[in-house]
Design a protein around this motif. Structure first.
Motif, mmCIF file in Angstrom:
data_model
loop_
_atom_site.group_PDB
_atom_site.id
_atom_site.type_symbol
_atom_site.label_atom_id
_atom_site.label_comp_id
_atom_site.label_asym_id
_atom_site.label_seq_id
_atom_site.Cartn_x
_atom_site.Cartn_y
_atom_site.Cartn_z
ATOM 1 N N ASP A 191 -37.432 59.130 -88.964
ATOM 2 C CA ASP A 191 -38.245 59.665 -87.870
ATOM 3 C C ASP A 191 -37.291 60.077 -86.762
ATOM 4 O OD1 ASP A 191 -40.349 58.886 -89.368
ATOM 5 O OD2 ASP A 191 -40.816 57.097 -88.207
ATOM 6 N N ARG A 205 -34.646 56.959 -86.507
ATOM 7 C CA ARG A 205 -35.035 55.639 -86.983
ATOM 8 C C ARG A 205 -35.486 55.754 -88.419
ATOM 9 N NH1 ARG A 205 -36.937 55.116 -81.584
ATOM 10 N NH2 ARG A 205 -35.962 53.341 -80.581
ATOM 11 N N SER A 206 -35.297 54.687 -89.204
ATOM 12 C CA SER A 206 -35.812 54.720 -90.572
ATOM 13 C C SER A 206 -37.335 54.825 -90.484
ATOM 14 C CB SER A 206 -35.375 53.489 -91.348
ATOM 15 O OG SER A 206 -35.815 52.349 -90.684
ATOM 16 N N SER A 207 -37.902 55.656 -91.355
ATOM 17 C CA SER A 207 -39.272 56.144 -91.128
ATOM 18 C C SER A 207 -40.335 55.069 -91.300
ATOM 19 C CB SER A 207 -39.559 57.293 -92.076
ATOM 20 O OG SER A 207 -40.823 57.818 -91.821
ATOM 21 N N VAL A 208 -41.387 55.180 -90.474
ATOM 22 C CA VAL A 208 -42.517 54.261 -90.600
ATOM 23 C C VAL A 208 -43.424 54.667 -91.761
ATOM 24 C CG1 VAL A 208 -42.609 53.570 -88.194
ATOM 25 C CG2 VAL A 208 -43.861 55.580 -88.907
ATOM 26 N N LEU A 223 -42.149 62.721 -88.053
ATOM 27 C CA LEU A 223 -42.094 61.626 -89.013
ATOM 28 C C LEU A 223 -41.611 62.094 -90.382
ATOM 29 C CD1 LEU A 223 -45.478 59.818 -88.259
ATOM 30 C CD2 LEU A 223 -43.260 59.370 -87.264
ATOM 31 N N LYS A 238 -34.326 47.987 -83.931
ATOM 32 C CA LYS A 238 -34.526 46.780 -84.725
ATOM 33 C C LYS A 238 -33.372 46.656 -85.710
ATOM 34 C CE LYS A 238 -39.493 46.476 -84.618
ATOM 35 N NZ LYS A 238 -40.691 46.978 -85.291
ATOM 36 N N THR A 290 -41.982 62.795 -81.551
ATOM 37 C CA THR A 290 -41.381 62.216 -82.749
ATOM 38 C C THR A 290 -41.906 62.953 -83.966
ATOM 39 O OG1 THR A 290 -41.392 60.079 -81.658
ATOM 40 C CG2 THR A 290 -41.016 60.076 -84.018
ATOM 41 N N ASP A 338 -43.441 53.109 -95.945
ATOM 42 C CA ASP A 338 -44.232 52.042 -96.568
ATOM 43 C C ASP A 338 -45.616 52.526 -96.979
ATOM 44 O OD1 ASP A 338 -42.135 50.370 -96.065
ATOM 45 O OD2 ASP A 338 -42.876 49.848 -94.073
ATOM 46 N N ARG A 339 -45.997 53.729 -96.498
ATOM 47 C CA ARG A 339 -47.331 54.220 -96.838
ATOM 48 C C ARG A 339 -47.328 54.825 -98.234
ATOM 49 N NH1 ARG A 339 -48.313 57.550 -91.287
ATOM 50 N NH2 ARG A 339 -47.863 55.852 -89.849
ATOM 51 N N LYS A 381 -31.648 49.644 -87.663
ATOM 52 C CA LYS A 381 -32.477 50.530 -88.472
ATOM 53 C C LYS A 381 -32.466 51.953 -87.941
ATOM 54 C CE LYS A 381 -35.965 47.593 -90.554
ATOM 55 N NZ LYS A 381 -37.348 47.115 -90.404
#
Lengths: 226, 137
Positions: free
Chosen positions: A109, A204-207, A173, A83, A171, A210-211, A3
């Protein structure tokens, strides 16, 4: 595929997309190689170790060298863990390229180490306003008052004061992927990222994807860049 | 600037831009959006400045309309420019023609290049780009 991917900051420029000027950071991401694999039964979680950059053989510790020799890749400078995307597996020694990990319009991110600024006073470090430059003032950029009197009789914890600033892991985002150039292993990300030119970055693919707000942003960015 | 950034910028620079210098007169076809409609507006004037390099290159065009001087700055890859035509090629001895702002009427006129001079200039610029390309490879 993992990811995320490791990259190097090259610098900033601007590009024109759909009639708009977009500020971008140029990142040379990959090619990375799979150094190790973490599995559920052995380690309790699923992940993959990626290696990036080149290192001389004589500067590599022998235990590491034997790992690289075993999987048949050149010694790498940086190893980081990522991951895996759902339902996918990777073998040690496999090459991972940026176009396999991200596509245009994705949110990422970016983690990097910010520029070190040394011992810095509060105006730069905490955006304090300072004091007037003239009209009889002889007190300009210093902190000012840092507390009360007998009550509480001490300085509060976390009081913002002068000290070491920068050179910390930061980081950002939800940056939009503006373009990917596979033949040069380059990814263009909208906006600025922490650190100096030539510093190592982790993408990394952003957290936030999903928000609720992240979903809206993803939709907009897909419409703009795809 | 990093070589890699220069290479990436090449992809975004339109290839059909004609070569022009300060002192030349250009005719720009600009896309103008009025509400829902889109139309083409023409802006013709003297190039008084070219600055920057790569995608960050900009040029300033000056025109005098109804006695009022008007200058617009355009990025070289400006998306609203549909076409650039070079109308005249002028003789100037400076890279930045700010002095034109203080001149009026006949004094503000710039001598046009003669036919043989245009050919000479084209040959020179061609040689220069070839040299540059050779140096890179």
């Amino acid at each position: 595929m993992p990811k995320g991917i490791i990259g190097k900051k090259i610098g900033m420029t601007r590009v024109f997309v759909n009639g708009k000027a977009v500020p971008v950071t140029v990142i040379q991401a990959g090619p990375c190689y799979v150094v190790g694999v973490r599995t559920e039964e052995k380690d309790g979680y699923e992940a993959v170790q990626l290696g990036f950059g080149e290192k001389k053989e004589k500067n590599t510790p022998k235990p590491m060298l034997s790992i690289f020799k075993k999987i048949g890749i050149k010694p790498v400078k940086i190893i980081r863990e990522f991951k895996l995307k759902e339902g996918e597996t990777l073998e040690p020694g496999q090459e991972v390229k940026v176009e396999q990990v991200f596509e245009k319009g994705d949110l990422v991110d970016v983690t990097g180490k910010s520029k070190g600024r040394g011992f810095t006073s509060v105006m730069k470090r905490w955006d304090f306003a300072g004091f007037p430059k003239s009209h009889g003032h002889r007190y300009h950029r210093a902190v000012g008052s840092i507390g009360c009197r007998t009550e509480p009789g001490r300085v509060w914890k976390t009081k913002r004061m002068a000290g070491h600033y920068g050179n910390e892991t930061i980081t950002v985002l939800g940056l939009e992927v503006v373009d990917i150039i596979p033949e040069k292993n380059v990814i263009l990300v909208k906006g600025s990222v922490p650190g100096s030119v030539n510093s190592v970055l982790t993408l990394r693919s952003s957290v936030i994807a999903d928000r609720r707000k992240g979903k809206l942003k993803l939709q907009k960015s897909k419409a703009m860049y795809v | 600037m990093h070589q890699l950034i220069r290479e990436i910028e090449q992809k975004y620079i339109p290839q059909d831009i004609p070569e022009f210098r300060p002192g030349d007169t250009v005719r720009l076809h600009l896309k103008v959006k009025e509400g829902e409609k889109e139309r083409t507006q023409i802006f013709e004037g003297l190039v008084i400045r070219v600055k920057g390099s790569g995608l960050g290159k900009t040029f300033t065009v000056r025109k005098v309309s109804y006695g009022v001087g008007m200058e617009r700055i355009f990025p070289i890859a400006c998306p609203s420019i549909q076409k650039i035509e070079v109308v005249k090629r002028g003789v100037v001895r400076r890279a930045k023609l700010y002095y034109v702002r203080n001149l009026k009427g006949k004094a503000a006129k710039i001598r046009e290049l003669k036919e043989w001079e245009i050919k000479k200039r084209a040959a020179e610029s061609k040689a220069a780009t070839e040299n540059k390309n050779n140096g890179q490879s």
